[in-house]
Design an enzyme around this catalytic site. Structure first.
Site, PDB file in Angstrom:
ATOM      1  N   HIS A  37       3.390   2.387   8.193  1.00  0.00           N
ATOM      2  CA  HIS A  37       4.462   1.524   7.694  1.00  0.00           C
ATOM      3  C   HIS A  37       5.438   2.295   6.808  1.00  0.00           C
ATOM      4  CE1 HIS A  37       0.694   1.706   5.576  1.00  0.00           C
ATOM      5  NE2 HIS A  37       1.323   1.573   4.423  1.00  0.00           N
ATOM      6  N   ARG A  38       4.877   3.122   5.903  1.00  0.00           N
ATOM      7  CA  ARG A  38       5.704   3.883   4.952  1.00  0.00           C
ATOM      8  C   ARG A  38       6.568   4.895   5.700  1.00  0.00           C
ATOM      9  NH1 ARG A  38       1.927   4.501   1.754  1.00  0.00           N
ATOM     10  NH2 ARG A  38       2.655   2.799   0.449  1.00  0.00           N
ATOM     11  N   ASN A  59       2.722   5.814  -8.430  1.00  0.00           N
ATOM     12  CA  ASN A  59       1.547   5.934  -7.561  1.00  0.00           C
ATOM     13  C   ASN A  59       1.536   7.328  -6.904  1.00  0.00           C
ATOM     14  OD1 ASN A  59      -0.185   5.817  -5.312  1.00  0.00           O
ATOM     15  ND2 ASN A  59      -0.058   3.579  -5.290  1.00  0.00           N
ATOM     16  N   LYS A  86       1.378   7.572  -3.052  1.00  0.00           N
ATOM     17  CA  LYS A  86       2.670   7.377  -2.371  1.00  0.00           C
ATOM     18  C   LYS A  86       3.490   8.660  -2.425  1.00  0.00           C
ATOM     19  CE  LYS A  86       3.467   2.434  -3.323  1.00  0.00           C
ATOM     20  NZ  LYS A  86       4.444   1.508  -3.932  1.00  0.00           N
ATOM     21  N   ASP A 146       8.044  -1.099  -2.183  1.00  0.00           N
ATOM     22  CA  ASP A 146       6.955  -2.009  -2.483  1.00  0.00           C
ATOM     23  C   ASP A 146       6.244  -2.270  -1.165  1.00  0.00           C
ATOM     24  OD1 ASP A 146       5.784  -3.278  -4.744  1.00  0.00           O
ATOM     25  OD2 ASP A 146       6.292  -5.224  -3.895  1.00  0.00           O
ATOM     26  N   THR A 147       4.918  -2.216  -1.221  1.00  0.00           N
ATOM     27  CA  THR A 147       4.115  -2.358  -0.007  1.00  0.00           C
ATOM     28  C   THR A 147       3.084  -3.455  -0.194  1.00  0.00           C
ATOM     29  OG1 THR A 147       4.384  -0.040   0.621  1.00  0.00           O
ATOM     30  CG2 THR A 147       2.453  -1.160   1.498  1.00  0.00           C
ATOM     31  N   PHE A 196      -5.798   5.731   0.182  1.00  0.00           N
ATOM     32  CA  PHE A 196      -5.898   4.946  -1.051  1.00  0.00           C
ATOM     33  C   PHE A 196      -5.816   3.465  -0.700  1.00  0.00           C
ATOM     34  CE2 PHE A 196      -1.463   3.499  -1.830  1.00  0.00           C
ATOM     35  CZ  PHE A 196      -0.816   4.205  -0.821  1.00  0.00           C
TER      36      PHE A 196
HETATM   37  P1  ITT Z   1       4.412   1.563  -7.648  1.00  0.00           P
HETATM   38  O1  ITT Z   1       4.795   0.142  -7.877  1.00  0.00           O
HETATM   39  O2  ITT Z   1       4.444   2.404  -8.898  1.00  0.00           O
HETATM   40  O3  ITT Z   1       5.188   2.212  -6.528  1.00  0.00           O
HETATM   41  P2  ITT Z   1       1.850   0.428  -6.812  1.00  0.00           P
HETATM   42  O4  ITT Z   1       0.496   1.034  -6.556  1.00  0.00           O
HETATM   43  O5  ITT Z   1       1.945  -0.671  -7.814  1.00  0.00           O
HETATM   44  O6  ITT Z   1       2.863   1.629  -7.166  1.00  0.00           O
HETATM   45  P3  ITT Z   1       2.674  -1.353  -4.654  1.00  0.00           P
HETATM   46  O7  ITT Z   1       2.805  -2.500  -5.576  1.00  0.00           O
HETATM   47  O8  ITT Z   1       3.756  -1.093  -3.650  1.00  0.00           O
HETATM   48  O9  ITT Z   1       2.447   0.013  -5.438  1.00  0.00           O
HETATM   49  O10 ITT Z   1       1.347  -1.383  -3.783  1.00  0.00           O
HETATM   50  C1  ITT Z   1       0.514  -2.447  -3.773  1.00  0.00           C
HETATM   51  C2  ITT Z   1      -0.878  -2.024  -3.404  1.00  0.00           C
HETATM   52  O11 ITT Z   1      -0.976  -2.042  -1.983  1.00  0.00           O
HETATM   53  C3  ITT Z   1      -1.333  -0.630  -3.815  1.00  0.00           C
HETATM   54  O12 ITT Z   1      -1.807  -0.597  -5.129  1.00  0.00           O
HETATM   55  C4  ITT Z   1      -2.432  -0.390  -2.809  1.00  0.00           C
HETATM   56  O13 ITT Z   1      -3.619  -1.051  -3.196  1.00  0.00           O
HETATM   57  C5  ITT Z   1      -1.890  -1.074  -1.574  1.00  0.00           C
HETATM   58  N1  ITT Z   1      -1.196  -0.133  -0.688  1.00  0.00           N
HETATM   59  C6  ITT Z   1       0.114   0.197  -0.692  1.00  0.00           C
HETATM   60  N2  ITT Z   1       0.373   1.094   0.282  1.00  0.00           N
HETATM   61  C7  ITT Z   1      -0.800   1.317   0.919  1.00  0.00           C
HETATM   62  C8  ITT Z   1      -1.197   2.142   1.987  1.00  0.00           C
HETATM   63  O14 ITT Z   1      -0.346   2.937   2.619  1.00  0.00           O
HETATM   64  N3  ITT Z   1      -2.474   2.121   2.362  1.00  0.00           N
HETATM   65  C9  ITT Z   1      -3.370   1.327   1.726  1.00  0.00           C
HETATM   66  N4  ITT Z   1      -3.084   0.530   0.702  1.00  0.00           N
HETATM   67  C10 ITT Z   1      -1.810   0.524   0.291  1.00  0.00           C
END
Ligand code: ITT
Length: 192
Positions: free
Chosen positions: A176-177, A9, A12, A68-69, A148
């Site tokens: 949070h990050r 991502n 990120k 993971d978020t 995003f």
């Molecule tokens: P990786 O697994 O490759 O790290 P990903 O996009 O799949 O990338 P996640 O599963 O951690 O990442 O994220 C889940 C979703 O949550 C992500 O696609 C966004 O839609 C949302 N998200 C994560 N962090 C966010 C943020 O800081 N602000 C807004 N939305 C966020």
């Protein structure tokens, strides 16, 4: 110190580059020449974070971390949570996820939610976890086009704008990050 960041991502990566202090050399999967779609098959942020960093550690044998978020909405019993990336249909992207979320919430007055980030760090073969969260509120409609994911629909507590209306620098003050990264950085400083 070299650290591979196990994510695909780009948003990120951009945020973490703004957070990580000089002295740490962040290496992306692209820069490490690794082209894989890391699976996230589990029901918890912690297990998915671990899956991502373990996958990259097994491939490289080098220190790495992943995160993971999820966005947890109280009125939706914590959804989308660990399924935040794939909430709507795969081809509907971030705006599809936001539309689905706003539709499900409708006019529900309980709009309380939080972002939660779990980082898995693998250092010399040992795994460590760090967590950060940001409490806030879901708007009635998206605002702003920065950031995003769910940024346009989320206003952090203590803030007056959505994350989508904030610069990356402003988002960092609430994020949070950033909170999870602060813990990771403090841990690494203590060990060095
Ligand atoms: P990786 O697994 O490759 O790290 P990903 O996009 O799949 O990338 P996640 O599963 O951690 O990442 O994220 C889940 C979703 O949550 C992500 O696609 C966004 O839609 C949302 N998200 C994560 N962090 C966010 C943020 O800081 N602000 C807004 N939305 C966020």
């Amino acid at each position: 110190m070299d650290l591979i960041f196990a994510t695909n991502n780009i948003n990120k990566i951009n945020e973490i580059r703004q957070i990580i202090p000089a002295g740490f050399n962040l290496i992306t999967l692209h820069e490490a020449g690794i082209k894989i779609d890391i699976p996230e098959p589990h029901d918890s942020l912690r297990e998915n974070a671990s899956e991502k960093s373990q996958t990259i550690y097994k491939l490289t044998g080098k220190s790495c971390f992943s995160e993971d978020t999820g966005l947890e909405v109280d009125a939706l019993d914590g959804a989308p949570g660990v399924r935040s990336a794939r909430f709507a249909k795969a081809d509907e992207g971030y705006s599809g996820n936001n539309d689905k979320l706003l539709k499900l919430l409708g006019h529900n007055p309980n709009r309380h939610a939080r972002f939660r980030t779990v980082i898995s760090l693998i250092l010399e073969g040992e795994e460590y976890f760090f967590e950060g969260k940001c409490e806030g509120t879901i708007l009635m409609r998206p605002k702003g086009s920065n950031g995003f994911g769910y940024d346009p629909v989320f206003v952090p507590d203590g803030g007056e704008k959505s994350f989508g209306e904030m610069s990356m620098e402003e988002k960092k003050t609430f994020s949070h990050r950033r909170k999870a990264m602060d813990l990771l950085i403090a841990f690494l400083h203590k060990r060095s």
